[in-house]
Motif scaffolding. Structure first.
Motif, PDB file in Angstrom:
ATOM      1  N   ARG A 237       1.032  -1.306   0.046  1.00 39.14           N
ATOM      2  CA  ARG A 237       0.050  -0.043   0.036  1.00 39.14           C
ATOM      3  C   ARG A 237       1.060   1.174   0.014  1.00 39.14           C
ATOM      4  O   ARG A 237       0.520   2.279  -0.757  1.00 39.14           O
TER       5      ARG A 237
ATOM      6  N   SER B   7       2.512   1.923  -3.488  1.00 34.85           N
ATOM      7  CA  SER B   7       1.519   2.083  -4.503  1.00 34.85           C
ATOM      8  C   SER B   7       1.043   3.467  -4.519  1.00 34.85           C
ATOM      9  O   SER B   7       0.158   3.626  -5.320  1.00 34.85           O
ATOM     10  N   LYS B   8       1.452   4.145  -3.857  1.00 37.63           N
ATOM     11  CA  LYS B   8       0.981   5.469  -3.892  1.00 37.63           C
ATOM     12  C   LYS B   8       1.791   6.345  -4.530  1.00 37.63           C
ATOM     13  O   LYS B   8       2.776   6.440  -5.225  1.00 37.63           O
ATOM     14  N   VAL B   9       0.619   7.229  -5.463  1.00 33.85           N
ATOM     15  CA  VAL B   9       1.217   8.101  -6.730  1.00 33.85           C
ATOM     16  C   VAL B   9       0.617   9.474  -6.281  1.00 33.85           C
ATOM     17  O   VAL B   9      -0.528   9.544  -5.951  1.00 33.85           O
ATOM     18  N   ASN B  10       1.323  10.489  -6.039  1.00 33.93           N
ATOM     19  CA  ASN B  10       0.911  11.699  -5.745  1.00 33.93           C
ATOM     20  C   ASN B  10       0.103  11.629  -4.445  1.00 33.93           C
ATOM     21  O   ASN B  10      -0.853  12.398  -4.127  1.00 33.93           O
TER      22      ASN B  10
ATOM     23  N   GLN C 189      -1.678   9.547  -3.101  1.00 39.03           N
ATOM     24  CA  GLN C 189      -2.984   8.463  -2.840  1.00 39.03           C
ATOM     25  C   GLN C 189      -2.657   7.261  -3.341  1.00 39.03           C
ATOM     26  O   GLN C 189      -1.861   7.112  -4.402  1.00 39.03           O
TER      27      GLN C 189
ATOM     28  N   ASN D  45      -2.951   4.081  -5.632  1.00 40.61           N
ATOM     29  CA  ASN D  45      -3.185   3.904  -7.015  1.00 40.61           C
ATOM     30  C   ASN D  45      -3.667   2.203  -6.940  1.00 40.61           C
ATOM     31  O   ASN D  45      -2.900   1.355  -7.115  1.00 40.61           O
TER      32      ASN D  45
ATOM     33  N   GLU E 191      -4.512   0.301  -9.224  1.00 38.18           N
ATOM     34  CA  GLU E 191      -3.919  -0.357 -10.256  1.00 38.18           C
ATOM     35  C   GLU E 191      -2.681  -0.963  -9.952  1.00 38.18           C
ATOM     36  O   GLU E 191      -2.219  -2.068 -10.187  1.00 38.18           O
ATOM     37  N   VAL E 192      -1.755   0.081  -9.510  1.00 38.72           N
ATOM     38  CA  VAL E 192      -0.628  -0.276  -8.997  1.00 38.72           C
ATOM     39  C   VAL E 192      -0.445  -1.305  -7.843  1.00 38.72           C
ATOM     40  O   VAL E 192       0.383  -2.624  -7.939  1.00 38.72           O
ATOM     41  N   GLU E 193      -1.413  -1.284  -7.137  1.00 34.74           N
ATOM     42  CA  GLU E 193      -1.567  -2.091  -5.795  1.00 34.74           C
ATOM     43  C   GLU E 193      -1.887  -3.495  -6.344  1.00 34.74           C
ATOM     44  O   GLU E 193      -0.951  -4.375  -5.932  1.00 34.74           O
TER      45      GLU E 193
END
Length: 50
Positions: free
Chosen positions: A13, A16-19, A21, A23, A25-27
């Motif tokens: 988790r 998997s953060k992007v900016n 938050q 994401n 899909e990445v998680e």
């Protein structure tokens, strides 16, 4: 598999953060890759020596 996913859930988790938050899909991608790698893991290594 669930034990491994639970163990690494926080790491997955966090990374998997992007900016700032998470994401989803990445998680999901990271979880799928972790599951795939578990099937490649060999429990019989090193081989038994006679």
């Amino acid at each position: 598999m669930n034990a491994v996913l639970r163990h690494y859930a926080g790491y997955i988790r966090y990374f998997s953060k992007v900016n700032g938050q998470v994401n989803a899909e990445v998680e999901d991608y990271v979880k799928q890759r972790l599951i795939d790698c578990q099937f490649k893991f060999r429990f019989d290594y090193p081989p038994d020596e006679p």
